[in-house]
Design an enzyme around this catalytic site. Structure first.
Site, PDB file in Angstrom:
ATOM      1  CB  CYS A 167      -0.962   0.005   1.181  1.00 43.07           C
ATOM      2  SG  CYS A 167      -2.167  -1.327   1.079  1.00 43.07           S
ATOM      3  CG  HIS A 208      -3.189   3.771   1.825  1.00 44.27           C
ATOM      4  ND1 HIS A 208      -3.628   3.320   0.600  1.00 44.27           N
ATOM      5  CD2 HIS A 208      -3.236   2.693   2.674  1.00 44.27           C
ATOM      6  CE1 HIS A 208      -3.917   2.037   0.693  1.00 44.27           C
ATOM      7  NE2 HIS A 208      -3.696   1.637   1.935  1.00 44.27           N
ATOM      8  CG  ASN A 218      -6.572  -0.537   1.058  1.00 46.13           C
ATOM      9  OD1 ASN A 218      -5.852  -0.144   0.138  1.00 46.13           O
ATOM     10  ND2 ASN A 218      -6.097  -0.955   2.215  1.00 46.13           N
TER      11      ASN A 218
HETATM   12  C1  LIG Z   1     -10.455  -4.448   9.674  1.00 42.89           C
HETATM   13  C2  LIG Z   1     -11.143  -3.431  10.556  1.00 42.89           C
HETATM   14  C3  LIG Z   1     -12.161  -2.625   9.771  1.00 42.89           C
HETATM   15  C4  LIG Z   1     -11.890  -4.210  11.658  1.00 42.89           C
HETATM   16  O1  LIG Z   1     -12.491  -3.305  12.550  1.00 42.89           O
HETATM   17  P1  LIG Z   1     -12.373  -3.561  14.136  1.00 42.89           P
HETATM   18  O2  LIG Z   1     -13.181  -2.515  14.768  1.00 42.89           O
HETATM   19  O3  LIG Z   1     -10.911  -3.631  14.455  1.00 42.89           O
HETATM   20  O4  LIG Z   1     -13.074  -4.936  14.277  1.00 42.89           O
HETATM   21  P2  LIG Z   1     -12.465  -6.343  14.803  1.00 42.89           P
HETATM   22  O5  LIG Z   1     -11.490  -6.897  13.823  1.00 42.89           O
HETATM   23  O6  LIG Z   1     -12.024  -6.174  16.219  1.00 42.89           O
HETATM   24  O7  LIG Z   1     -13.769  -7.190  14.749  1.00 42.89           O
HETATM   25  C5  LIG Z   1     -14.911  -6.861  15.531  1.00 42.89           C
HETATM   26  C6  LIG Z   1     -15.998  -7.906  15.279  1.00 42.89           C
HETATM   27  O8  LIG Z   1     -16.517  -7.717  13.959  1.00 42.89           O
HETATM   28  C7  LIG Z   1     -16.480  -8.939  13.241  1.00 42.89           C
HETATM   29  N1  LIG Z   1     -16.281  -8.663  11.815  1.00 42.89           N
HETATM   30  C8  LIG Z   1     -15.126  -8.612  11.151  1.00 42.89           C
HETATM   31  N2  LIG Z   1     -15.370  -8.337   9.848  1.00 42.89           N
HETATM   32  C9  LIG Z   1     -16.690  -8.225   9.721  1.00 42.89           C
HETATM   33  C10 LIG Z   1     -17.537  -7.959   8.635  1.00 42.89           C
HETATM   34  N3  LIG Z   1     -17.063  -7.738   7.388  1.00 42.89           N
HETATM   35  N4  LIG Z   1     -18.862  -7.904   8.862  1.00 42.89           N
HETATM   36  C11 LIG Z   1     -19.365  -8.118  10.082  1.00 42.89           C
HETATM   37  N5  LIG Z   1     -18.624  -8.389  11.152  1.00 42.89           N
HETATM   38  C12 LIG Z   1     -17.297  -8.447  10.968  1.00 42.89           C
HETATM   39  C13 LIG Z   1     -15.340  -9.694  13.852  1.00 42.89           C
HETATM   40  O9  LIG Z   1     -15.488 -11.087  13.623  1.00 42.89           O
HETATM   41  C14 LIG Z   1     -15.475  -9.336  15.304  1.00 42.89           C
HETATM   42  O10 LIG Z   1     -16.482 -10.121  15.874  1.00 42.89           O
HETATM   43  P3  LIG Z   1     -16.285 -10.733  17.359  1.00 42.89           P
HETATM   44  O11 LIG Z   1     -16.150  -9.525  18.245  1.00 42.89           O
HETATM   45  O12 LIG Z   1     -17.517 -11.527  17.556  1.00 42.89           O
HETATM   46  O13 LIG Z   1     -15.023 -11.538  17.294  1.00 42.89           O
HETATM   47  C15 LIG Z   1     -10.109  -2.493  11.209  1.00 42.89           C
HETATM   48  O14 LIG Z   1      -9.348  -3.176  12.141  1.00 42.89           O
HETATM   49  C16 LIG Z   1      -9.209  -1.873  10.214  1.00 42.89           C
HETATM   50  O15 LIG Z   1      -9.618  -1.116   9.371  1.00 42.89           O
HETATM   51  N6  LIG Z   1      -7.895  -2.144  10.321  1.00 42.89           N
HETATM   52  C17 LIG Z   1      -6.919  -1.580   9.421  1.00 42.89           C
HETATM   53  C18 LIG Z   1      -6.899  -2.425   8.214  1.00 42.89           C
HETATM   54  C19 LIG Z   1      -6.233  -1.743   7.085  1.00 42.89           C
HETATM   55  O16 LIG Z   1      -6.524  -0.628   6.783  1.00 42.89           O
HETATM   56  N7  LIG Z   1      -5.337  -2.470   6.448  1.00 42.89           N
HETATM   57  C20 LIG Z   1      -4.699  -2.031   5.293  1.00 42.89           C
HETATM   58  C21 LIG Z   1      -3.585  -1.146   5.658  1.00 42.89           C
HETATM   59  S1  LIG Z   1      -2.711  -0.928   4.220  1.00 42.89           S
END
Ligand SMILES: CC(C)(COP(=O)(O)OP(=O)(O)OC[C@H]1O[C@@H](n2cnc3c(N)ncnc32)[C@H](O)[C@@H]1OP(=O)(O)O)[C@@H](O)C(=O)NCCC(=O)NCCS
Length: 322
Positions: A113, A249, A279
């Site tokens: 990225c 980004h 993304n």
């Molecule tokens: C991925 C992201 C959106 C997840 O959000 P979060 O608030 O951290 O959520 P979590 O991963 O803790 O998951 C919370 C809950 O939602 C659930 N969940 C995950 N994806 C889901 C989806 N698409 N739909 C519904 N529920 C989902 C998880 O299973 C978890 O459930 P649980 O609490 O029962 O285990 C966030 O962490 C993020 O954006 N991270 C950065 C990723 C990124 O930008 N990467 C690229 C960088 S280049």
């Protein structure tokens, strides 16, 4: 002093847009969850005839047209991608052939990225050292090909697309020079396992699928981006108050909001396209830049800051006078 001036921008998206509702038919997710956690409503997904090189070529043609150049005058192509058409040759050489350029330099950069920032850093150094005069710097990706479409924690976050800029080496005066003013790049391979693809030519002999520990990536992204933005602003003698536009980004609206808050930058100064594109990895910064140039927000003379963070980890930022 020689500076690398952005003289044209372009972008390209696959024909097909895919909504959150459509994804909710395939995996256990909902429009509400995706919008609330990421700010994403739509992404574009490439059809079989749309590839990293075809999207890159479309974006490049538009950037070259905006610059008013003949494609043949481009003597350097740096293409950032983690989803090349083939393991080799470099996708940059396929784009070079599509554009009808011959004999210049063409190669790919792999920094996921942050790839576009790395590509800008490399191209800028080569232009300022006199190795080339006119560079095409492209970010192009088809992440849909490396997503695990059964994994709701990753498949909802990414999309396909391409963005390109033309950089020209120009003599600029000391007073408010145009061009790339500074780029700072970093990597920390200790975090390889937080965001990676579980395959490759030298290990599994397969392409592999994207794997990510999203919450941990999020935490590192906010800290690393704030640090590198501080460094690059200090290097150019600017403060956050001087920034006309931040082009980040486009990973997640919450990361963008947190970064803007750390800089004390009003939301109106942040170019935000993640809602429509999701993304697009190395393509996201040049795609967002092109959107804002073409809709008239970013104009010549504006101070623009580009930043990105990605797998590796890699991260970086550039300060550019348009
Ligand atoms: C991925 C992201 C959106 C997840 O959000 P979060 O608030 O951290 O959520 P979590 O991963 O803790 O998951 C919370 C809950 O939602 C659930 N969940 C995950 N994806 C889901 C989806 N698409 N739909 C519904 N529920 C989902 C998880 O299973 C978890 O459930 P649980 O609490 O029962 O285990 C966030 O962490 C993020 O954006 N991270 C950065 C990723 C990124 O930008 N990467 C690229 C960088 S280049």
């Amino acid at each position: 002093m020689i500076r690398s001036v952005i003289v044209g921008t372009g972008s390209a998206l696959p024909r097909r847009a895919v909504s959150n509702a459509e994804l909710a038919e395939r995996v256990d997710t909902s429009d509400e969850w995706i919008v609330e956690r990421t700010g994403i409503s739509n992404r574009h997904i490439a059809a079989p005839d749309e590839t990293t090189s075809s999207l890159a070529t479309d974006a490049a043609r538009k950037a070259i047209e905006a610059a008013g150049f003949e494609a043949a005058s481009i003597d350097l192509i740096v293409l950032a991608t983690a989803t090349p058409d083939q393991t080799f040759p470099a996708t940059a050489t396929i784009v070079q052939n599509n554009l009808g350029c011959r004999g210049g330099i063409a190669f790919d950069v792999a920094a996921v990225c942050s790839g576009f920032l790395y590509a800008v850093g490399v191209a800028d150094s080569m232009l300022r050292s006199g190795m080339a005069k006119r560079a095409l710097v492209i970010g192009s990706e088809t992440f849909s090909r490396i997503l695990d479409w059964e994994d709701r924690t990753t498949c909802v976050l990414f999309g396909d697309g391409a963005g390109a800029i033309v950089l020209e080496a120009q003599e600029q005066g000391a007073e408010a020079p145009r061009g790339v003013l500074a780029t700072r790049l970093h990597a920390d391979g200790a975090h390889n396992q937080l965001l990676f693809v579980d395959g490759g030519p030298s290990t599994t002999g397969t392409v592999g699928k994207l794997r990510m520990k999203g919450r941990e990536v999020f935490r590192h992204a906010v800290v690393n981006l704030a640090e590198v933005l501080g460094e690059v602003l200090e290097e150019t003698g600017h403060s956050a108050a001087d920034i006309d536009w931040l082009v980040p980004h486009q990973a997640n609206a919450r990361i963008l909001d947190a970064t803007a808050r750390k800089l004390n930058l009003p939301a109106e100064k942040v170019i935000m396209t993640v809602g429509q594109h999701a993304n697009t990895s190395a393509a996201s910064v040049p795609l967002a830049l092109d959107v804002a140039v073409r809709d008239g927000r970013i104009r010549q003379g504006d101070l623009v800051v580009l930043e990105a963070m990605g797998g590796g980890f890699t991260w970086g930022a550039s300060v550019v006078r348009m």
